[in-house]
Design a protein around this motif. Structure first.
Motif, PDB file in Angstrom:
ATOM      1  N   ALA A  44       0.982  -1.240   0.098  1.00 18.11           N
ATOM      2  CA  ALA A  44       0.211   0.152  -0.106  1.00 18.11           C
ATOM      3  C   ALA A  44       0.935   1.216  -0.330  1.00 18.11           C
ATOM      4  N   ALA A  45       1.878   1.426   0.739  1.00 22.55           N
ATOM      5  CA  ALA A  45       2.672   2.360   0.623  1.00 22.55           C
ATOM      6  C   ALA A  45       3.480   2.665  -0.560  1.00 22.55           C
ATOM      7  N   ALA A  47       2.309   6.713  -7.251  1.00 25.02           N
ATOM      8  CA  ALA A  47       1.139   7.610  -7.690  1.00 25.02           C
ATOM      9  C   ALA A  47       1.472   9.080  -7.385  1.00 25.02           C
ATOM     10  N   SER A  48       2.588   9.211  -6.593  1.00 20.28           N
ATOM     11  CA  SER A  48       2.643  10.672  -6.142  1.00 20.28           C
ATOM     12  C   SER A  48       4.391  11.072  -6.410  1.00 20.28           C
ATOM     13  N   GLU A  49       4.803  12.332  -6.172  1.00 19.24           N
ATOM     14  CA  GLU A  49       6.160  12.688  -6.311  1.00 19.24           C
ATOM     15  C   GLU A  49       6.685  12.534  -5.005  1.00 19.24           C
ATOM     16  N   GLY A  50       5.792  11.999  -3.781  1.00 13.46           N
ATOM     17  CA  GLY A  50       6.561  12.000  -2.563  1.00 13.46           C
ATOM     18  C   GLY A  50       5.170  12.021  -1.536  1.00 13.46           C
ATOM     19  N   ALA A  51       5.689  11.474  -0.247  1.00  7.76           N
ATOM     20  CA  ALA A  51       4.553  11.824   0.872  1.00  7.76           C
ATOM     21  C   ALA A  51       5.152  12.000   2.084  1.00  7.76           C
ATOM     22  N   ASP A  52       4.427  12.823   2.799  1.00 10.18           N
ATOM     23  CA  ASP A  52       5.206  12.972   4.394  1.00 10.18           C
ATOM     24  C   ASP A  52       4.595  12.004   5.064  1.00 10.18           C
ATOM     25  N   PHE A  98       0.963  11.936   6.244  1.00 10.04           N
ATOM     26  CA  PHE A  98      -0.194  11.648   5.195  1.00 10.04           C
ATOM     27  C   PHE A  98      -0.076  10.047   5.141  1.00 10.04           C
ATOM     28  N   LEU A  99       1.162   9.386   5.070  1.00  8.50           N
ATOM     29  CA  LEU A  99       1.289   8.031   5.036  1.00  8.50           C
ATOM     30  C   LEU A  99       0.316   7.313   5.915  1.00  8.50           C
ATOM     31  N   ARG A 100       1.036   7.679   7.341  1.00  2.00           N
ATOM     32  CA  ARG A 100       0.534   7.284   8.430  1.00  2.00           C
ATOM     33  C   ARG A 100      -0.894   7.276   8.374  1.00  2.00           C
ATOM     34  N   ASP A 101      -1.566   8.266   8.186  1.00  4.43           N
ATOM     35  CA  ASP A 101      -3.200   8.514   8.183  1.00  4.43           C
ATOM     36  C   ASP A 101      -3.862   7.773   7.206  1.00  4.43           C
ATOM     37  N   SER A 160       9.739  12.874   5.236  1.00  5.70           N
ATOM     38  CA  SER A 160       8.941  12.643   3.806  1.00  5.70           C
ATOM     39  C   SER A 160       9.767  11.419   3.154  1.00  5.70           C
ATOM     40  N   PHE A 161       8.883  10.777   2.337  1.00  2.00           N
ATOM     41  CA  PHE A 161       9.479   9.550   1.632  1.00  2.00           C
ATOM     42  C   PHE A 161       9.260   9.882  -0.162  1.00  2.00           C
ATOM     43  N   THR A 162      10.202   9.361  -0.622  1.00  5.33           N
ATOM     44  CA  THR A 162      10.039   9.255  -2.164  1.00  5.33           C
ATOM     45  C   THR A 162      10.291   7.861  -2.663  1.00  5.33           C
ATOM     46  N   ILE A 163       9.700   7.453  -3.798  1.00  8.19           N
ATOM     47  CA  ILE A 163      10.231   6.246  -4.361  1.00  8.19           C
ATOM     48  C   ILE A 163      11.357   6.227  -5.382  1.00  8.19           C
TER      49      ILE A 163
END
Length: 104
Positions: free
Chosen positions: A19-20, A26-31, A34-37, A73-76
């Protein structure tokens, strides 16, 4: 003919990491929040899952600041995106095979 199972990635396959990776693909990154929630995880569980993905070279973790004002924040990564998409194709192939065998 190879089995779709041969393309499964054991690092990505657990539901929380899958899921992560889907969100990050699908994004440029997420903080962090946001991922936790969105994944409904505790702080410690998200940290553990993302550390595993980072160790595999699938995500990068960016930290800024210290204490109360810090953010994560995280990026793939390019390798992470390729691994996720390969894993997703394997899942799709497996499900398609299952549906085809039920229609016989």
């Amino acid at each position: 003919m190879t089995s779709p199972l041969e393309e499964f990635d054991p690092v990505i396959h657990p539901p929380k990491r899958l899921a992560a990776m889907a969100l990050l693909d699908a994004s440029e990154g997420a903080d962090f929040s946001f991922l936790r929630d969105h994944l409904h995880l505790s702080d410690s569980d998200l940290s553990k899952q993302m550390s595993t993905l980072q160790a595999a070279g699938y995500v990068t973790i960016h930290k800024s600041g210290r204490g109360r004002g810090s953010s994560t924040s995280f990026t793939i990564t390019k390798n992470g995106r390729a691994a996720y998409r390969r894993h997703r194709r394997a899942l799709t192939a497996l499900l398609t095979q299952e549906e085809a065998s039920q229609n016989l």
